[in-house]
Every structure is written in structure tokens, then in C-alpha cells.
Design a protein around this motif. Sequence first.
Motif, short mmCIF file in Angstrom:
data_model
loop_
_atom_site.label_atom_id
_atom_site.label_comp_id
_atom_site.label_asym_id
_atom_site.label_seq_id
_atom_site.Cartn_x
_atom_site.Cartn_y
_atom_site.Cartn_z
N LEU A 267 0.82 -1.22 0.00
CA LEU A 267 0.00 0.00 0.00
C LEU A 267 0.85 1.26 0.00
CD1 LEU A 267 -2.81 -1.03 2.53
CD2 LEU A 267 -3.12 -0.54 0.10
N LEU A 268 2.09 1.16 0.44
CA LEU A 268 2.98 2.32 0.47
C LEU A 268 3.29 2.84 -0.93
CD1 LEU A 268 5.52 1.08 3.16
CD2 LEU A 268 4.12 3.15 3.36
N PHE A 269 3.07 2.03 -1.95
CA PHE A 269 3.50 2.39 -3.30
C PHE A 269 2.32 2.57 -4.26
CE2 PHE A 269 6.74 -0.16 -1.16
CZ PHE A 269 7.76 0.77 -1.10
N ARG A 270 1.13 2.76 -3.69
CA ARG A 270 -0.03 3.07 -4.51
C ARG A 270 -0.08 4.57 -4.80
NH1 ARG A 270 -4.27 -0.76 -3.88
NH2 ARG A 270 -3.33 -2.82 -4.01
N LEU A 271 -0.40 4.95 -6.03
CA LEU A 271 -0.53 6.36 -6.40
C LEU A 271 -1.96 6.82 -6.12
CD1 LEU A 271 1.53 6.46 -9.73
CD2 LEU A 271 2.24 7.15 -7.43
N GLU A 272 -2.26 6.98 -4.83
CA GLU A 272 -3.59 7.37 -4.38
C GLU A 272 -3.44 8.41 -3.28
OE1 GLU A 272 -5.63 2.95 -4.91
OE2 GLU A 272 -4.67 3.52 -3.03
N MET A 273 -4.49 9.19 -3.07
CA MET A 273 -4.44 10.20 -2.01
C MET A 273 -4.25 9.55 -0.65
SD MET A 273 -7.34 13.00 -3.15
CE MET A 273 -8.60 11.75 -3.45
N ARG A 274 -4.91 8.43 -0.43
CA ARG A 274 -4.85 7.80 0.89
C ARG A 274 -3.47 7.23 1.20
NH1 ARG A 274 -9.14 3.30 -1.04
NH2 ARG A 274 -7.80 1.94 -2.28
N THR A 275 -2.60 7.11 0.20
CA THR A 275 -1.26 6.61 0.44
C THR A 275 -0.51 7.49 1.43
OG1 THR A 275 -1.19 5.62 -1.77
CG2 THR A 275 0.92 5.96 -0.66
N MET A 276 -0.83 8.80 1.43
CA MET A 276 -0.17 9.68 2.38
C MET A 276 -0.38 9.21 3.82
SD MET A 276 -0.74 13.73 3.24
CE MET A 276 0.13 14.33 1.80
N PHE A 277 -1.58 8.73 4.12
CA PHE A 277 -1.86 8.30 5.50
C PHE A 277 -1.14 6.99 5.81
CE2 PHE A 277 -5.64 10.76 4.13
CZ PHE A 277 -5.44 11.85 4.96
N ILE A 278 -0.91 6.14 4.82
CA ILE A 278 -0.11 4.94 5.04
C ILE A 278 1.31 5.35 5.43
CG2 ILE A 278 0.76 2.82 4.01
CD1 ILE A 278 -2.22 2.73 4.28
N TRP A 279 1.86 6.35 4.74
CA TRP A 279 3.19 6.83 5.08
C TRP A 279 3.20 7.49 6.46
CZ3 TRP A 279 7.82 5.92 2.97
CH2 TRP A 279 7.85 5.32 1.71
N TRP A 280 2.14 8.21 6.79
CA TRP A 280 2.05 8.78 8.15
C TRP A 280 2.20 7.67 9.18
CZ3 TRP A 280 -1.96 13.16 9.30
CH2 TRP A 280 -1.71 14.25 8.46
N ASN A 281 1.46 6.58 8.97
CA ASN A 281 1.53 5.47 9.92
C ASN A 281 2.92 4.86 9.96
OD1 ASN A 281 -1.32 4.27 11.11
ND2 ASN A 281 -1.61 5.56 9.31
N LEU A 282 3.61 4.86 8.81
CA LEU A 282 4.98 4.35 8.79
C LEU A 282 5.89 5.21 9.65
CD1 LEU A 282 6.99 2.31 7.55
CD2 LEU A 282 7.38 3.98 5.71
N PHE A 283 5.62 6.53 9.71
CA PHE A 283 6.46 7.43 10.48
C PHE A 283 6.06 7.52 11.95
CE2 PHE A 283 7.51 9.32 6.26
CZ PHE A 283 8.88 9.20 6.35
N PHE A 284 4.91 6.98 12.32
CA PHE A 284 4.49 7.06 13.72
C PHE A 284 5.49 6.41 14.68
CE2 PHE A 284 -0.31 7.63 12.80
CZ PHE A 284 -0.12 8.99 12.69
N PRO A 285 6.05 5.23 14.36
CA PRO A 285 7.07 4.69 15.27
C PRO A 285 8.25 5.63 15.44
CG PRO A 285 6.26 2.96 13.82
CD PRO A 285 5.66 4.25 13.33
N TYR A 286 8.68 6.26 14.35
CA TYR A 286 9.78 7.24 14.44
C TYR A 286 9.41 8.40 15.34
CZ TYR A 286 11.96 11.60 12.75
OH TYR A 286 12.54 12.84 12.66
N LEU A 287 8.21 8.95 15.16
CA LEU A 287 7.79 10.09 15.99
C LEU A 287 7.69 9.70 17.45
CD1 LEU A 287 5.03 11.61 13.65
CD2 LEU A 287 7.37 12.44 13.99
#
Length: 462
Positions: free
Chosen positions: A346-366
Motif C-alpha cells: 500500500l505504500l506504493f499506490r498512487l492514491e491520495m490515501r497513500t499519504m496516510f499509510i506513510w504517516w503510519n509508517l512514520f508514527f514509530p519514528y515520531l
Amino acid sequence: MSEFVGRNVQPFVAQAPAAPPGVIGEQRSGLYLPVRWKFGIATTAGLLWAAFALLGARLWIEELSGVTGPVLAHIVIFGIAVMPGFMNAFLIVSLALDRRPGLRSTAQSLPGLTILVAAYNEQDSIASTVESIARQNYPGALQVVVINDGSTDATAARLAALDYPWLEVLNLERNGGKARALNLGLERARFRLTLTVDGDSCLYRNALRNLVGRYLSDPGSTKAVAGAVLVRNSRSKLLTRAQEWDYFHGIAAIKRVQSLYHGTLVAQGAFSLYETELLRRLGGWPETVGEDIVLTWRILEQGHRVGYAENACLFTNAPDTWRQFIRQRQRWSRGLIEAFKAHWRLLFRLEMRTMFIWWNLFFPYLDLVYTFAFLPGLLLACFGIYWIAGPMTLLVLPLAMVVNAVMYRVQSRMFEQQGLKVRRNRVGFVFYALFYSLVLQPACVVGYMEEILNRRKRWGTK
């Protein structure tokens, strides 16, 4: 925050007159903007604020670089100020641009609905949960399947005392976990729509009508719709008072924005609607700690849309001890990692909702930056050492206050439409704003690590 939320809930007393069936939801006039335009405007605003935050933090980074080196300094400041600033600005603009479409008329008969209620040791609440379903006056056929998942208390006796023609009770001999219980209930589903409800919850009026109405009104690609989950036992303790704001503000606002861009990322097990045939085709709920998030991402990966009905309200009991709360958030965090393991594509889909998948990927970092940099920085600031927490930290406060104000306004408007009142809970808000994250984010870090290290899975709380 509603008037009726409390330890002894009487949620269907003293309500405002019900709105007539028909078109439900926000219908505000004004210039129409396509969703992609809104996404572009919100993204631009977020990037501009991030650039401003980075520019303003140059001296902060330089000072910290003298202690930690430039790489670690940038990692810390990005996690404390820049990236949260982008997220907050994006949320503010998105919420300001959001215009929830009205729902199709629900005056006529609605599709038949199967409701699955997985219950484990819910003797104090299961009867009121079923009775709240009975009071819905849903204009369609109902099938309610309560799966008593090996309860060791009087849950079975409470269910045996209930007499409704649409109620089925499945008593399991031993506890097997929520996913297994729901899948056994799914085998009995007779209707094309299946809804899940937690066994310690209470449906507010028109919740079923509004949830199904949102499904029928949303784009045809919508295969699941999450309802609005709010805290039922908010007056119990300081912890539940703070969680009231978390559910009312943060969780609801995030789901609202995600649905605007066609990508609600969690159709939570506490209250969500699914197409029955799709559930069966996907194999039902997976045997994971975060079964609801993994299932939702599986639906998204199939190319379907998941919506959100902000006016379909369910009140549920939040954890009222710190141990239960920490275990719950660790489970949620583990579920996020499980979802990435299974559906990283899902990280590599060209869709608007992909941004939120990336947000979730960065949550552990934050969460890691907050736990291992910002919290120690607060401790150092107490001794006059302002490398991390100091005057420059104030950069993040104005936007945080604005985003809370916007969230409050949006949610308050929804409450007014539903005949609810936002009760005063200032103590809970102060604790939520200032101290809640001190426990929340370290707990999330532990959850991430447990899943990454494949530690033994504990079902914990919902």
C-alpha cells in the motif's frame, strides 16, 4: 462528552426530538472544490508550514548539533517540530475544507443487517448493549448474533434472559480470541451487510440508520464504513476523562480527514459495517492482535474504499486503569506493525490515501523521538539545560492549539446535529493536552518493539 455519558448510562432519556428521516448530515452551501483540489491545498499548506518550522528551527538545530552532531540533531528536531507541524497544518486545512455530503433518504426500508457481538466476561454490560440495538428502530430486517467467547462470569445467564426474535446466542466452551469469535458469527450471517459491535457498548439513536445510510450514499467502491466510537465511562476516572478527548478530538478528526480522501485506515471492531460477501472472500478477521486494522488494510489493498460515518455514534467503555490502557495501546501499535508486514504494498499506490499509510509508517519514528529525546529533554530543562525542550519548543504550540480548536468546532457541530451536548471536562482536557502523551507514546514504542521482536501475543483489551 455528551450529557448522558457516565458510569450509570441512561442514554435514551432526555433527548432532543429526532430529526425526520431523510437526508442526514452536513449540507453547507458554498464553492464546491473537487476532493483532489482539497488534497492539493492541504498538502501545500502542510509543506509551507514545515518549511517555516524548519527555517525557524535553524538556531535550535545548530545548538543541538554541537552536542549530538548534525545528523541526530536533524532527526530529533524533525520528529519534534517539522513533521508534526506538517501533519497539523494538513489536518487543519482539510477539516476546514471538508463538507460532509448528505445521506440518501432512509425513510424507506433499508437492507437487512447482521450484527456480530463478540463478548467475553461482559456480564455488566451485554444486556444493555443488546437493548440499545433493540431501541434503534432500524427500518430493515435484523439478525443479531452474540458470540459468548467462553466467558467465565454470568454473561451467558444475562443473554439467556433476553427475548428478541432476531437475537441468536452462540456460547463457546472456551475463549479463543475476538477474531475467531467473529468468524464463527460470520458463518451464520444471513444478510449482505455485516456490522460488528463490542459487547460493552451502547448505540446512540439512529446509529444503525446513519451508518447504513453512509454506506449507501458513498461511492460504489465503498465496501466498509467505520462508525464514530466515543467514550461511555468518561466520568469514571481522570484517565477516562482524558480518553474522552482522545476519542472525541484526535481519533474522530483523523478518521474524518482520511475518509475525505477515500482512505479510512481502521474500520474498528467496536463499530463498523462491512459487505458480508467481501468478508467471506477475504477469509474474515485474521488471527492477529490488531485484527481490525489488518482486515481494513486488506480491504484497501483489494482496491476498495473504506468510509466513515461521523454521525453514527456508539459509546463504549474505555480502559479505566493505567495497566489496561497501556496494554490496549500496545495492542494497537502491534496491529499497525502487523498491517505493514502483511500489506506493505500500500505504500506504493498512487492514491491520495497513500499519504496516510506513510504517516503510519512514520508514527514509530515520531514516538521514538518523543520517548527517547523529547522526554529526556524535558527532564534536562528542569535543570536549566535547554538543548531539546526550551524556548524554541514553543514553535509547535500555536499550531497544536489551532488544530485542537478546529477539531472541537467540527465535533461540536456534529454533536449538535445529533441532539448531544459537549459536557465540560476541563480537567480531562488539561491532562490530555499536557500529560497524556507521557504514557501513550512510550507505551506505543513498547508495542512496536514487541511485534518487531515477535514477542508472545496477548489479546489484552479491545
